[in-house]
Design an enzyme around this catalytic site. Structure first.
Site, PDB file in Angstrom:
ATOM      1  N   HIS A 360       0.792  -1.237   0.000  1.00  0.00           N
ATOM      2  CA  HIS A 360       0.000   0.000   0.000  1.00  0.00           C
ATOM      3  C   HIS A 360       0.822   1.283   0.000  1.00  0.00           C
ATOM      4  CE1 HIS A 360      -3.996  -1.832   0.891  1.00  0.00           C
ATOM      5  NE2 HIS A 360      -3.242  -2.763   1.438  1.00  0.00           N
ATOM      6  N   LYS A 553      -8.516  13.849   4.751  1.00  0.00           N
ATOM      7  CA  LYS A 553      -7.676  12.650   4.725  1.00  0.00           C
ATOM      8  C   LYS A 553      -6.705  12.782   5.886  1.00  0.00           C
ATOM      9  CE  LYS A 553      -6.409  13.967   0.513  1.00  0.00           C
ATOM     10  NZ  LYS A 553      -6.562  12.794  -0.337  1.00  0.00           N
ATOM     11  N   ARG A 554      -5.925  11.729   6.164  1.00  0.00           N
ATOM     12  CA  ARG A 554      -4.922  11.859   7.215  1.00  0.00           C
ATOM     13  C   ARG A 554      -3.978  13.022   6.911  1.00  0.00           C
ATOM     14  NH1 ARG A 554      -4.589   7.966  11.355  1.00  0.00           N
ATOM     15  NH2 ARG A 554      -2.764   9.174  11.952  1.00  0.00           N
ATOM     16  N   LYS A 559       0.833  14.326   1.523  1.00  0.00           N
ATOM     17  CA  LYS A 559      -0.509  14.661   1.013  1.00  0.00           C
ATOM     18  C   LYS A 559      -0.676  16.168   0.798  1.00  0.00           C
ATOM     19  CE  LYS A 559      -2.535  10.611   3.396  1.00  0.00           C
ATOM     20  NZ  LYS A 559      -3.119   9.741   2.362  1.00  0.00           N
ATOM     21  N   THR A 661      -8.467   6.777  -1.952  1.00  0.00           N
ATOM     22  CA  THR A 661      -9.822   6.239  -2.123  1.00  0.00           C
ATOM     23  C   THR A 661     -10.863   7.331  -1.857  1.00  0.00           C
ATOM     24  OG1 THR A 661      -9.540   5.352   0.105  1.00  0.00           O
ATOM     25  CG2 THR A 661      -9.404   3.786  -1.704  1.00  0.00           C
ATOM     26  N   LYS A 665     -14.565   8.446  -3.654  1.00  0.00           N
ATOM     27  CA  LYS A 665     -15.819   8.710  -2.940  1.00  0.00           C
ATOM     28  C   LYS A 665     -16.381  10.068  -3.345  1.00  0.00           C
ATOM     29  CE  LYS A 665     -13.921   5.846   0.647  1.00  0.00           C
ATOM     30  NZ  LYS A 665     -13.093   5.800   1.862  1.00  0.00           N
TER      31      LYS A 665
HETATM   32  I1  GPV Z   1       1.221   1.533   4.304  1.00  0.00           I
HETATM   33  N1  GPV Z   1      -2.318   3.536   3.397  1.00  0.00           N
HETATM   34  C1  GPV Z   1      -2.852   3.816   4.636  1.00  0.00           C
HETATM   35  O1  GPV Z   1      -3.954   4.334   4.740  1.00  0.00           O
HETATM   36  N2  GPV Z   1      -2.150   3.507   5.756  1.00  0.00           N
HETATM   37  C2  GPV Z   1      -0.961   2.887   5.695  1.00  0.00           C
HETATM   38  O2  GPV Z   1      -0.339   2.621   6.744  1.00  0.00           O
HETATM   39  C3  GPV Z   1      -0.466   2.577   4.414  1.00  0.00           C
HETATM   40  C4  GPV Z   1      -1.131   2.920   3.286  1.00  0.00           C
HETATM   41  C5  GPV Z   1      -3.110   3.893   2.219  1.00  0.00           C
HETATM   42  C6  GPV Z   1      -2.398   4.608   1.100  1.00  0.00           C
HETATM   43  O3  GPV Z   1      -1.693   5.720   1.618  1.00  0.00           O
HETATM   44  C7  GPV Z   1      -3.450   5.062   0.095  1.00  0.00           C
HETATM   45  O4  GPV Z   1      -2.847   5.666  -1.008  1.00  0.00           O
HETATM   46  C8  GPV Z   1      -4.289   3.874  -0.361  1.00  0.00           C
HETATM   47  O5  GPV Z   1      -5.376   4.303  -1.127  1.00  0.00           O
HETATM   48  C9  GPV Z   1      -4.815   3.097   0.830  1.00  0.00           C
HETATM   49  O6  GPV Z   1      -3.754   2.732   1.707  1.00  0.00           O
HETATM   50  C10 GPV Z   1      -5.534   1.835   0.435  1.00  0.00           C
HETATM   51  O7  GPV Z   1      -4.764   1.062  -0.431  1.00  0.00           O
END
Ligand code: GPV
Length: 826
Positions: A360, A553-554, A559, A661, A665
């Site tokens: 990820h 988002k976080r 980001k 994601t 949405k």
């Molecule tokens: I590694 N992601 C997350 O939310 N937490 C993590 O610790 C890690 C990856 C996220 C990515 O940052 C996103 O780009 C992605 O859409 C999401 O995982 C789902 O795949």
């Protein structure tokens, strides 16, 4: 083919609510608190769920389908009440029933705390996947941890984030089932005793260990309208036996206490880091704890109706959600060899055919590496097995490459070994120990193949594949945006609920004036709903007619919330110095949690709040811009926010966001993307067309070139671009804080090397001007009502690809090969 909807007995539900209020609380409806009414209603719904749940289990027992175990440290489920009703096709009857009892379904829903057993995208993806698995009729278990405290609640005090424990289990969870009969033991520490048994077999036995009891809690995951109910199984830890006096006598007092402590600490709290590892011992314990319990259960379940453990993989697949569950590879090896006496080669064959891994991120600070001594001390038998996997793999590298011209075998070993530099590299273990490695968007998978995991790709190309992420339209349209959901159904029928590619049919309406007006009217209503929420929670009045520009988002440097707020600061200055310039009113909406120890992220939150404070209260601005930071961003308020977004901010430094994601949405809800060519944005633009999105900034290639060559110099930009200079200077000239030094660390990060990081690591200055230009284009486009309505509608019409139903079907077809369950829906 029209399917018959599930049946739901409204009157039974009503009687059941009254009965539950009475038996649970000895109260009448009039006396019951809102929380009690919620609980009573939830138990009434659980009643209906359990019937379907039993039917599903029975069907599975008869049909013996292959089962996927989705192993994840995180499941960010969001509230269950409304979603369960939607998938049971019972939302409307329950709403009516509650109405008749004088209750508002929204207020009842608001009594449920958000189950927040996840940080962000990764955990929410797991939740969307479970929804799709059940909806598509596959047998699946989510396997995770029942954290007592989930993601912290965020309070904003004086503009700063304050973390407050999330006590989501305070009033119990009506939807869960405690399954103490399925408890397992999990062992930590001690040493491995090796000896030969009476049959001449070499036996490895862990001794002197600490043990905890893993107790599963099952949560129902309801498929939409098909009567299938899958299971999210989350594990809690309990001490193995009560304190016993004789252990005191034997001098085991210390150990008994330690065991109790371990059990009580294990599942206390979710680590609140996103895309970043803390490397704490307790985290590794959590990982092994839920994996050992889950793997034991999966093996036992298989052996319930099969006798050849060598064929486990025919009925079982483990999908590892990032590297967090990767000890599953070694744990399965251990069970196969130590408990079922398989040879190494046989066990390895079963293991690699059972395990699959999803990556990820490429962010290096998120790659899990455990110190060997910690790993070995905590998991002595597992370490032996990892050591042997590594030895054989290094052998294989040497056999593959020695003698090949121009190949440096030692370099290959350095980059691929599982054990290296006294570290256990979990990604390498996951790749070697499974048969599938996937990225989460096309671009991300290409970067993995060409860069991050290049050596692995060259050695085992057949394992690599892409599965572009997706989201569930049941939660993020039907539940989040009922007005738009009903409108879509009115236009194209309701097949989109289980087949999002149907949204394509909305293209017939993008030039239709009436449809455009209806669509934008729904957006306005959703903006009014959010404006009320903002007024209530922030005390700020925002204009629903202004552009709602949303970044939720976080909080993470990659980001680039900082890029966003810097341009807001710049525009503030621009409006102040040109009071008569035309400016389309805009509301900037932020929502983000920062990891508790992430100082730059926390300071960015303070900055956003300080900028909001100044701008929202400056009469010169005449309300042309407002800035809102929504406290405690989470799934439940995300649903309100997505429905109300006009503009979707997806502005990560190209190459850094694996997929994203939230972008999907918002697209689903008719927001237009302003973004970089990163992650799934690339595929979104491909679907919706360049003319219906606003793309800016460096490409991933360009970013990677700069990173390689080290020839990016933000100071040059600062010195040559007056807009950039102005925005940055406002960080330290007292415009947004009395203490001019408060935001100096942010200023410094942008212009100087700080603690081993390059100046402006994330190319904020480099992308600043093109971002401003894209924003200008957005304001112009929005001012043209018809043009905007068409763009927004096109976004909803083109989102078909981004359903998690599509993603799951791809996993099934290309990786998991599951069989569909046949359940008689009633
Ligand atoms: I590694 N992601 C997350 O939310 N937490 C993590 O610790 C890690 C990856 C996220 C990515 O940052 C996103 O780009 C992605 O859409 C999401 O995982 C789902 O795949």
């Amino acid at each position: 083919m029209k399917k018959k909807p599930l049946s739901f007995d409204k009157d039974l539900f009503k009687r059941s609510v009254l009965y539950n209020v009475k038996t649970l609380y000895r109260k009448t409806m009039e006396e019951a608190t809102p929380q009690e009414i919620y609980q009573a209603a939830a138990y009434a719904i659980k009643d209906a769920i359990v019937d379907h749940w039993m039917t599903t289990q029975k069907a599975a027992a008869e049909q013996d389908p292959k089962i996927v175990y989705y192993m994840s440290m995180e499941f960010l489920m969001g509230r269950a009440f409304g979603n369960n009703l939607i998938n049971l096709q019972a939302y409307k009857p329950v709403k009516e029933a509650l109405d008749e009892l004088g209750l508002d379904v929204n207020l009842v829903e608001d009594q449920e705390p958000d189950p927040a057993l996840g940080n962000g995208g990764l955990g929410r993806l797991a939740a969307c996947f479970l929804d799709s698995l059940a909806t598509l009729g596959y047998m699946a278990y989510g396997c995770g941890i029942r954290y007592k405290y989930g993601m912290f609640r965020q309070q904003i005090k004086d503009g700063y984030q304050v973390e407050v424990p999330d006590t989501w289990l305070e009033n119990g969870n009506p939807f869960e089932l405690r399954r103490s009969e399925l408890a397992k033991e999990v062992k930590f520490g001690g040493y491995v005793n090796m000896f030969t048994d009476e049959y001449g077999r070499t036996i490895f036995r862990q001794e002197g260990y600490q043990v905890v009891r893993a107790v599963p809690y099952d949560l129902p995951v309801i498929g939409y309208g098909n009567g299938v109910v899958d299971t999210l199984r989350i594990w809690d830890a309990e001490p193995i036996q009560c304190f016993q006096l004789d252990s005191f006598d034997k001098g085991d007092y210390q150990k008994a206490v330690e065991q109790e402590n371990l059990a009580s600490q294990l599942c206390e709290v979710l680590y609140p880091n996103d895309n970043h590892i803390a490397g704490k011992e307790l985290r590794l314990k959590q990982q092994y704890f839920f994996i050992s319990a889950s793997v034991q259960t999966a093996v036992q379940r298989y052996l319930r109706n099969h006798d050849d453990i060598r064929k486990l993989y025919e009925k079982t697949v483990f999908q590892l959600n990032d590297t967090h569950p990767t000890v599953a590879v070694a744990e399965l090896m251990r069970i196969l060899m130590d408990d079922y006496y398989l040879s190494w080669d046989d066990a390895w064959d079963v293991t690699t055919k059972t395990c699959c891994y999803t990556n990820h991120t490429i962010m290096s600070e998120a790659l899990e590496k455990w110190p060997v001594d910690l790993f070995q001390r905590l998991l002595p038998r597992i370490y032996q097995i990892v050591d042997e996997i590594n030895r054989r793999f290094v052998d294989q590298i040497m056999r593959t490459y020695s003698g090949s011209a121009g190949i440096d075998v030692q370099a290959k070993i350095r980059s691929m070994a599982i054990l290296y530099d006294n570290q256990v590299k979990m990604a390498h273990l996951a790749i070697v120990g499974g048969h599938s490695v996937n990225g989460v968007a096309k671009l991300h998978t290409e970067i993995l193949k060409q860069r991050e995991l290049k050596d692995f790709y060259e050695m085992m190309p057949e394992k690599f594949n892409n599965k572009t992420n997706g989201i569930t339209q049941r939660r993020f349209l039907m539940h989040a945006n009922p007005l738009l959901a009903d409108w879509v159904t009115e236009k194209i029928g309701d097949d989109w609920i289980t087949d999002l590619s149907q949204m394509d049919k909305l293209k017939d309406f993008v030039n239709d004036k009436k449809a455009q007006a209806e669509f934008m009217d729904i957006k306005l209503k959703n903006k009014q709903r959010l404006a009320e929420y903002i007024l209530e929670h922030n005390g700020v009045k925002v204009d629903p007619k202004s552009i709602f520009d949303v970044q939720v988002k976080r909080l993470h440097e990659y980001k680039r919330q900082l890029l966003n707020i810097l341009t807001v600061m710049y525009k503030y200055h621009d409006i102040k110095s040109h009071p008569n310039k035309d400016f389309y009113p805009k509301t900037y909406i932020f929502g983000a949690k920062a990891a508790a120890g992430y100082l730059t992220a926390k300071l960015t939150i303070k900055l956003i709040n300080s900028v909001a404070e100044v701008i929202n209260n400056d009469p010169d601005i005449k309300g042309k811009i407002k800035v809102v930071f929504i406290e405690d961003y989470r799934v439940s308020n995300a649903e309100l926010i997505f429905a109300a977004a006009d503009v979707s901010e997806q502005i990560s430094t190209a190459s850094k966001e694996a997929s994203g994601t939230g972008n999907m949405k918002m697209m689903l809800n008719g927001a237009v993307t302003i973004g970089t060519m990163d992650g799934a944005n690339v595929e979104i633009v491909n679907e919706v067309g360049e003319e219906n999105a606003f793309i800016f900034g460096l490409s991933s290639q360009e970013v990677m070139e700069y990173e390689k060559n080290g020839n990016y110099n933000p100071m040059d930009i600062y010195n040559s671009d007056p807009n950039v200079k102005k925005a940055l200077d406002m960080l330290v000239d007292g415009t947004f804080s009395k203490d001019k030094e408060l935001f100096r660390p942010l200023y410094n990060c942008l212009l100087n090397k700080v603690g081993g990081n390059r100046a402006d690591q994330y190319f904020i200055l480099k992308d600043f001007e093109s971002y401003l230009e894209a924003q200008k284009k957005i304001s112009d486009a929005y001012a043209d009502k018809k043009r905007w309505a068409k763009m927004a509608l096109m976004n909803t019409a083109c989102c078909g690809k981004f359903s998690s139903d599509r993603t799951i079907q791809e996993y099934v077809d290309e990786v998991w090969h599951l069989d569909k369950l046949n359940v008689e829906a009633k």
